[in-house]
Design a protein around this motif. Structure first.
Motif, PDB file in Angstrom:
ATOM      1  N   TYR A   1      11.281   0.222   3.832  1.00 59.87           N
ATOM      2  CA  TYR A   1      10.904  -1.298   3.564  1.00 59.87           C
ATOM      3  C   TYR A   1      12.189  -1.926   4.586  1.00 59.87           C
ATOM      4  O   TYR A   1      12.775  -1.436   5.208  1.00 59.87           O
TER       5      TYR A   1
ATOM      6  N   PHE B   1       6.635  -8.180   0.711  1.00 60.30           N
ATOM      7  CA  PHE B   1       6.271  -7.675  -0.725  1.00 60.30           C
ATOM      8  C   PHE B   1       6.610  -8.576  -1.851  1.00 60.30           C
ATOM      9  O   PHE B   1       5.923  -8.927  -2.607  1.00 60.30           O
ATOM     10  N   HIS B   2       7.905  -9.138  -1.880  1.00 58.46           N
ATOM     11  CA  HIS B   2       8.300 -10.110  -2.875  1.00 58.46           C
ATOM     12  C   HIS B   2       9.454 -10.799  -2.575  1.00 58.46           C
ATOM     13  O   HIS B   2      10.249 -10.292  -1.739  1.00 58.46           O
TER      14      HIS B   2
ATOM     15  N   CYS C   1      -1.438  -7.387  -4.671  1.00 60.30           N
ATOM     16  CA  CYS C   1      -1.874  -6.621  -3.391  1.00 60.30           C
ATOM     17  C   CYS C   1      -3.416  -6.266  -3.546  1.00 60.30           C
ATOM     18  O   CYS C   1      -3.626  -5.330  -4.341  1.00 60.30           O
TER      19      CYS C   1
ATOM     20  N   ARG D   1       9.850   6.660   2.129  1.00 57.89           N
ATOM     21  CA  ARG D   1       9.128   5.346   2.416  1.00 57.89           C
ATOM     22  C   ARG D   1      10.238   4.172   2.898  1.00 57.89           C
ATOM     23  O   ARG D   1      11.416   4.484   2.889  1.00 57.89           O
TER      24      ARG D   1
ATOM     25  N   TRP E   1      10.250  -6.788   2.296  1.00 56.81           N
ATOM     26  CA  TRP E   1       8.869  -6.645   2.893  1.00 56.81           C
ATOM     27  C   TRP E   1       8.642  -5.264   3.276  1.00 56.81           C
ATOM     28  O   TRP E   1       9.424  -4.086   3.526  1.00 56.81           O
ATOM     29  N   PHE E   2       7.285  -5.040   3.521  1.00 56.40           N
ATOM     30  CA  PHE E   2       6.512  -3.694   3.728  1.00 56.40           C
ATOM     31  C   PHE E   2       7.026  -3.341   5.148  1.00 56.40           C
ATOM     32  O   PHE E   2       6.872  -4.236   6.061  1.00 56.40           O
TER      33      PHE E   2
ATOM     34  N   SER F   1      14.602 -11.054  -0.006  1.00 54.78           N
ATOM     35  CA  SER F   1      13.171 -10.587   0.073  1.00 54.78           C
ATOM     36  C   SER F   1      13.130  -9.369   0.674  1.00 54.78           C
ATOM     37  O   SER F   1      13.942  -8.810   1.185  1.00 54.78           O
TER      38      SER F   1
ATOM     39  N   TYR G   1       1.813  -6.314  -8.841  1.00 54.71           N
ATOM     40  CA  TYR G   1       2.928  -5.667  -9.393  1.00 54.71           C
ATOM     41  C   TYR G   1       3.974  -6.757  -9.914  1.00 54.71           C
ATOM     42  O   TYR G   1       4.203  -7.729  -9.307  1.00 54.71           O
TER      43      TYR G   1
ATOM     44  N   HIS H   1       3.855  -9.644  -7.087  1.00 50.68           N
ATOM     45  CA  HIS H   1       3.047  -9.510  -5.939  1.00 50.68           C
ATOM     46  C   HIS H   1       1.764  -8.932  -6.055  1.00 50.68           C
ATOM     47  O   HIS H   1       1.445  -8.042  -6.864  1.00 50.68           O
TER      48      HIS H   1
END
Length: 742
Positions: free
Chosen positions: A641, A669-670, A693, A639, A655-656, A653, A698, A691
């Motif tokens: 980020y 994301f947060h 979604c 994955r 981020w996706f 912070s 989350y 967060h």
């Protein structure tokens, strides 16, 4: 860039000050202001000669001014609480560690606030002659032609940055690109002749500039390799940095802690804990110059305690231990150098380059060879000789000028300000590490000497007891000379204040550190000159308030913790994560793999560009490993980020990443909210976030475990609840093994 100051004969004095190649820089500007506005207003007329077309000296006035010796985007290694003059406050929006161009703008504002000097830009001083009676004939050159003027006093504020040193063992007509560190601006210019074939970038020289430039080039390489879209150079991943220094330095980040043994250490700009005189016996004694074995052991132990490491965790070649702890310590500043060493992008090597032939360098001891060199960057310092070349030969002899002593080229009295045999000649900022407060004190000292022939009893005694000249000449042959012979900032401020009968203001009201330790931070604003005007007092108060508020929020809130975490994430971590699902539709299991934080320049994806265009830095986060489900099935999992730090808001912070281009950020994301610990529970800094979604909430929590300034381990977990989700994730990140490179 030369500086000359003077007064017409009808005003009792003409005061010239000369600055070569850093003309109206901080030394010259504070001297002019002091002569015109503080010590004896109306006594002097001042003329400033500067070879440049702008003021600021080494410091550029804009982020686009790349022609000088300092990169406009370089971050200062001292905060605005030290890089200040007592009576001009920085703008509140300026970051704690200003960039070079912001320093230049501060100086420009200082000149405009305290004007009155005749500033002659584009005028280079080429020669001076001492006349009978002490006056000075000064010859200058400009586009208008040569000019000769006569002045009663000459003030030299040239500084040490004369010309970059090019070692004899480095050919100037080499087959590969070679540049001095002061000329480095970007990878394109450095590697323009390499055609992207890769290789080693050799950085020659240790101490401050070697570490800083190696860290800068590594940052640029990392950004080029991990940025989305087109690369600024071909094959950036094929380059590495080989840094050769004759001994390791202690590498400090720009934010350190005053409580290195705390489980949740508070962070402050590095100079605030460093200039806390409460931790030193009073009155202060000089701790620089000659460093005895006992002093070296003590200083090295202090540095190791503040960093929380002997640096072996980064590389064996950075480790300081055994006999090295008996040697005078060397100090360097860099946010990312050490972790780039840990990652293998920077390879440190102990030794000295003795020759360069083709693309191969020879290093002693052992005549080791470093081949496949793509480019060389010389972090070999500066020759101060051009900064005094305009002085007559007999004057240079009087001040014991020795061109073979670049660290101590002159023998001057009272902490580098004057020579008793030359009463109309003065120096300001002509030593390594010219901290701004000392420059201001030197200017006050010279102005006092020149305006009060009948010195006070206190000043007479200070002059009588001064041993600066003999101490300097002795240090020239001292193998235990400190890295910065005039580096004890607090002691110098004390000595000038005593001689000038300036009373330091009361310590700032800052909460104690605990264990009977307090904070008594030295800043220039605490040494206001007697009789300053109301407008100056307003600026002094702003400076003191800024320092006080910075210290308070750093020690009692979570300020700067996000910065410390962000800095320390760089590189590779071992990651273990457990997933516990309460729904049969989502399997439980365990992930084991690695997580990499790859540093790059900030990108615009998902956010607006700030007014100044500065997006800061960010990480591309990549994790990769194996997930083993509770039913025994194992599969590869990865994955991505993007982690960002916003310096203006002091916010970290996550981020996706976009699914169609996983090098880019998609949406937030947060943001982490750091929690001030209520007690020292040994669990480090905590942070939380949430967060939503779509319909899934989350709840995220973090634990960051530091050892002094370095992040050793952190835990990330979150609970996810929604119509079709009900699970918890708990992961722990630990540092991967250090890449050993000898």
């Amino acid at each position: 860039m030369w500086l000359v100051w003077m007064v017409p004969p009808s005003c009792c004095a003409e005061v010239p000050a000369l600055i070569r190649d850093s003309g109206a820089g901080p030394s010259g500007l504070v001297a002019a202001k002091t002569l015109l506005h503080d010590v004896a207003p109306g006594y002097f007329n001042v003329t400033i000669y500067d070879a440049q077309s702008r003021v600021g000296g080494l410091w550029p006035l804009s982020k686009f001014d790349t022609a000088g010796l300092v990169h406009p985007l370089m971050v200062a290694n001292q905060s605005k609480h030290t890089m200040q003059f007592s009576d001009l406050a920085w703008d509140d929006a300026t970051p704690q560690m200003p960039k070079a161009w912001q320093v230049g703008q501060y100086l420009d504002r200082y000149l405009k606030r305290y004007g009155g000097a005749d500033v002659r830009l584009g005028h280079r001083v080429v020669q001076t002659e001492l006349q009978d009676g002490g006056a000075w004939k000064v010859q200058t050159e400009s586009d208008q032609g040569p000019e000769t003027s006569l002045f009663d006093y000459l003030l030299v504020t040239t500084g040490f940055f004369g010309t970059p040193i090019w070692p004899d063992y480095i050919p100037k007509d080499a087959e590969i690109p070679i540049m001095h560190s002061s000329k480095y601006r970007d990878l394109k210019a450095l590697l323009s002749r390499t055609n992207g074939q890769g290789g080693r970038i050799l950085v020659v020289g240790g101490q401050m500039s070697g570490v800083e430039i190696a860290g800068t080039i590594a940052t640029h390489l990392s950004s080029a390799a991990n940025c989305p879209g087109a690369k600024p150079i071909q094959n950036p991943e094929k380059y590495s940095i080989h840094h050769v220094a004759h001994r390791p330095s202690w590498v400090f980040p720009l934010f350190t802690t005053a409580k290195a043994d705390a489980s949740a250490p508070p962070f402050l700009p590095c100079d605030l804990p460093s200039y806390n005189q409460a931790v030193r016996p009073q009155p202060l004694e000089n701790n620089q110059g000659h460093i005895s074995v006992d002093s070296a052991k003590h200083l090295n132990s202090v540095f190791q305690f503040v960093l929380g490491t002997d640096q072996a965790e980064f590389s064996p070649n950075l480790r300081l231990h055994g006999d090295s702890l008996e040697q005078q310590p060397f100090l360097a500043m860099s946010s990312h150098y050490a972790d780039f060493v840990r990652s293998g992008l920077i390879i440190p090597s102990i030794g000295k380059v003795t020759s360069l032939s083709g693309d191969t360098a020879t290093v002693s001891p052992g005549n080791r060879e470093i081949g496949d060199i793509a480019a060389v960057v010389l972090a070999t310092g500066f020759d101060p000789a051009p900064s005094v070349a305009f002085l007559p030969a007999d004057v240079l002899g009087t001040i014991s000028y020795d061109p073979s002593q670049p660290s101590l080229p002159t023998g001057l009295a009272f902490h580098g300000t004057q020579h008793p045999s030359l009463p109309t000649l003065g120096f300001i900022g002509f030593y390594r590490s010219p901290y701004w407060g000392v420059m201001e004190m030197q200017a006050r000292f010279m102005a006092k000497l020149w305006t009060t022939p009948d010195h006070s009893a206190v000043l007479k005694e200070a002059l009588r007891r001064d041993d600066s000249i003999s101490r300097t000449l002795t240090l020239r042959s001292d193998p235990r000379m400190s890295q910065f012979p005039m580096g004890d900032y607090q002691w110098l401020m004390q000595e000038f204040a005593k001689a000038l009968e300036i009373t330091i203001s009361d310590p700032l009201e800052i909460p104690p550190l605990g264990n009977d330790k307090s904070m008594d931070i030295i800043t220039p604003a605490r040494y206001a000159y007697p009789g300053v005007k109301d407008a100056q007092l307003v600026e002094i108060k702003k400076n003191l308030t800024s320092t006080q508020e910075t210290a308070i929020v750093g020690l009692t809130k979570a300020k700067f913790v996000a910065h410390a975490v962000f800095r320390s994430l760089l590189g590779e971590w071992r990651l273990e994560r457990d997933l516990s699902s309460r729904l049969p539709s989502h399997p439980s299991g365990r992930f084991v793999g690695t997580a990499k934080f790859l540093l790059r320049e900030g990108t615009t994806d998902g956010r607006e560009v700030p007014e100044d265009g500065d997006l800061g830095m960010e990480y591309l986060y990549i994790e990769d490993g194996d997930f083993t489900a509770s039913n025994g099935m194992t599969f590869r999992a990865t994955r991505r980020y993007v982690w960002r730090y916003d310096e203006t808001r002091d916010v970290l912070s996550v981020w996706f990443a976009k699914t169609d281009d996983n090098m880019r950020a998609d949406y937030l994301f947060h943001e982490l909210e750091f929690i001030v610990p209520t007690e020292n529970d040994g669990k480090g800094w905590k942070a939380k976030a949430s967060h939503l979604c779509i319909e899934d909430l989350y709840d995220v929590h973090y634990d960051f475990l530091f050892k002094a300034v370095n992040l050793k381990e952190f835990r990330l977990g979150y609970t996810v609840k929604g119509p079709k989700k009900d699970y918890t994730i708990a992961g722990v990140y630990r540092r991967a093994e250090t890449l050993v490179t000898l």
